[in-house]
Design a protein around this motif. Structure first.
Motif, PDB file in Angstrom:
ATOM      1  N   ALA A  42      33.882  34.884  47.516  1.00  0.00           N
ATOM      2  CA  ALA A  42      33.131  35.538  46.440  1.00  0.00           C
ATOM      3  C   ALA A  42      31.687  35.098  46.589  1.00  0.00           C
ATOM      4  O   ALA A  42      31.405  33.907  46.663  1.00  0.00           O
ATOM      5  CB  ALA A  42      33.681  35.139  45.079  1.00  0.00           C
ATOM      6  N   PHE A  49      38.292  36.013  46.224  1.00  0.00           N
ATOM      7  CA  PHE A  49      39.066  37.229  45.970  1.00  0.00           C
ATOM      8  C   PHE A  49      40.341  37.123  46.811  1.00  0.00           C
ATOM      9  O   PHE A  49      40.287  36.738  47.977  1.00  0.00           O
ATOM     10  CB  PHE A  49      38.285  38.481  46.366  1.00  0.00           C
ATOM     11  N   HIS A  88      41.724  40.651  44.232  1.00  0.00           N
ATOM     12  CA  HIS A  88      41.369  40.314  42.855  1.00  0.00           C
ATOM     13  C   HIS A  88      40.619  38.982  42.779  1.00  0.00           C
ATOM     14  O   HIS A  88      40.892  38.060  43.547  1.00  0.00           O
ATOM     15  CB  HIS A  88      42.628  40.247  41.981  1.00  0.00           C
ATOM     16  N   LEU A  89      39.700  38.917  41.822  1.00  0.00           N
ATOM     17  CA  LEU A  89      38.932  37.697  41.585  1.00  0.00           C
ATOM     18  C   LEU A  89      39.878  36.576  41.168  1.00  0.00           C
ATOM     19  O   LEU A  89      40.707  36.756  40.272  1.00  0.00           O
ATOM     20  CB  LEU A  89      37.881  37.951  40.503  1.00  0.00           C
ATOM     21  N   SER A 130      38.864  43.583  40.398  1.00  0.00           N
ATOM     22  CA  SER A 130      39.206  43.833  41.787  1.00  0.00           C
ATOM     23  C   SER A 130      37.999  44.266  42.595  1.00  0.00           C
ATOM     24  O   SER A 130      37.038  44.839  42.071  1.00  0.00           O
ATOM     25  CB  SER A 130      40.300  44.897  41.885  1.00  0.00           C
ATOM     26  N   SER A 131      38.074  43.978  43.889  1.00  0.00           N
ATOM     27  CA  SER A 131      37.094  44.434  44.864  1.00  0.00           C
ATOM     28  C   SER A 131      37.821  45.339  45.843  1.00  0.00           C
ATOM     29  O   SER A 131      38.504  44.849  46.753  1.00  0.00           O
ATOM     30  CB  SER A 131      36.474  43.235  45.598  1.00  0.00           C
ATOM     31  N   THR A 175      44.445  35.002  38.445  1.00  0.00           N
ATOM     32  CA  THR A 175      43.523  36.125  38.595  1.00  0.00           C
ATOM     33  C   THR A 175      43.226  36.795  37.252  1.00  0.00           C
ATOM     34  O   THR A 175      42.692  37.900  37.214  1.00  0.00           O
ATOM     35  CB  THR A 175      44.086  37.166  39.580  1.00  0.00           C
TER      36      THR A 175
END
Length: 201
Positions: free
Chosen positions: A179, A35, A16-17, A5-6, A45
């Motif tokens: 991203a 993301f 989330h990626l 997560s970012s 994810t």
């Protein structure tokens, strides 16, 4: 398996990626990585942490030849030491988190993609260094992933969101965050592994 997560400071939550079987329109044309605000039911994810890219003539996941401790996960369920070199493989498509010297579409930083033929193999552009505090990468603790070849950090910001203006009216990644690889080591490159399957030792 983990979800990366970012946390968006002052934004509208955690992203989330994500990846899926879609190609970039422009740039390298490789599989897209973004993301996204996560749907708990999706597998798009989920990512697997694996040993770094190595000589594919040794087809085993954990090569028999001696590698430096910081270069790879040496065995299944081994704690991931800070400073390790890893591969991060997308569970659904079996392609690897990847970067290279291609410009990203929105922020004009460095493109991040998912690369490979769906067999978990790839190349040295799939290698990422784990930067974390302490001795090992831990759940819900800050971590940075630095791309080994280019020294850029995986990151995201809500200022680089796909929308109708930059992606079109039928954009399949509407409201996803780009991203990117970022030269700066700052709050935009802070990540966490906050969900997934973890093995406690």
């Amino acid at each position: 398996m983990i979800k990366l997560s970012s946390p968006q400071k002052g934004g509208d939550g955690i992203y989330h990626l994500y990846s899926d079987e879609m190609q970039m329109h422009g740039g390298s044309g490789q599989q897209i990585v973004t993301f996204v605000k996560d749907d708990p039911s999706t597998t798009k994810t989920l990512w697997q942490v694996r040993p770094r890219h190595h000589d594919e003539s040794d087809a085993r996941e954990y090569p028999s030849k001696k590698l430096k401790q910081k270069d790879t996960c040496q065995k299944v369920a081994e704690p991931i030491a800070c400073g390790s070199i890893i591969r991060v493989t997308h569970l659904k498509t079996q392609t690897n988190l990847h970067s290279h010297g291609v410009q990203s579409p929105i922020s004009r930083q460095q493109e991040v993609t998912s690369f490979g033929q769906g067999d978990g193999k790839g190349d040295a552009g799939d290698n990422w260094k784990v930067e974390c505090a302490g001795t090992h990468w831990q759940r819900n603790k800050s971590v940075r992933l630095q791309h080994v070849d280019t020294k850029a950090y995986l990151g995201a910001t809500q200022q680089a969101m796909f929308n109708q203006n930059n992606c079109g009216g039928n954009c399949p990644i509407m409201h996803h965050l780009e991203a990117f690889g970022r030269k700066s080591k700052d709050e935009l490159s802070v990540l966490e592994a906050d969900l997934g399957v973890f093995i406690h030792t």
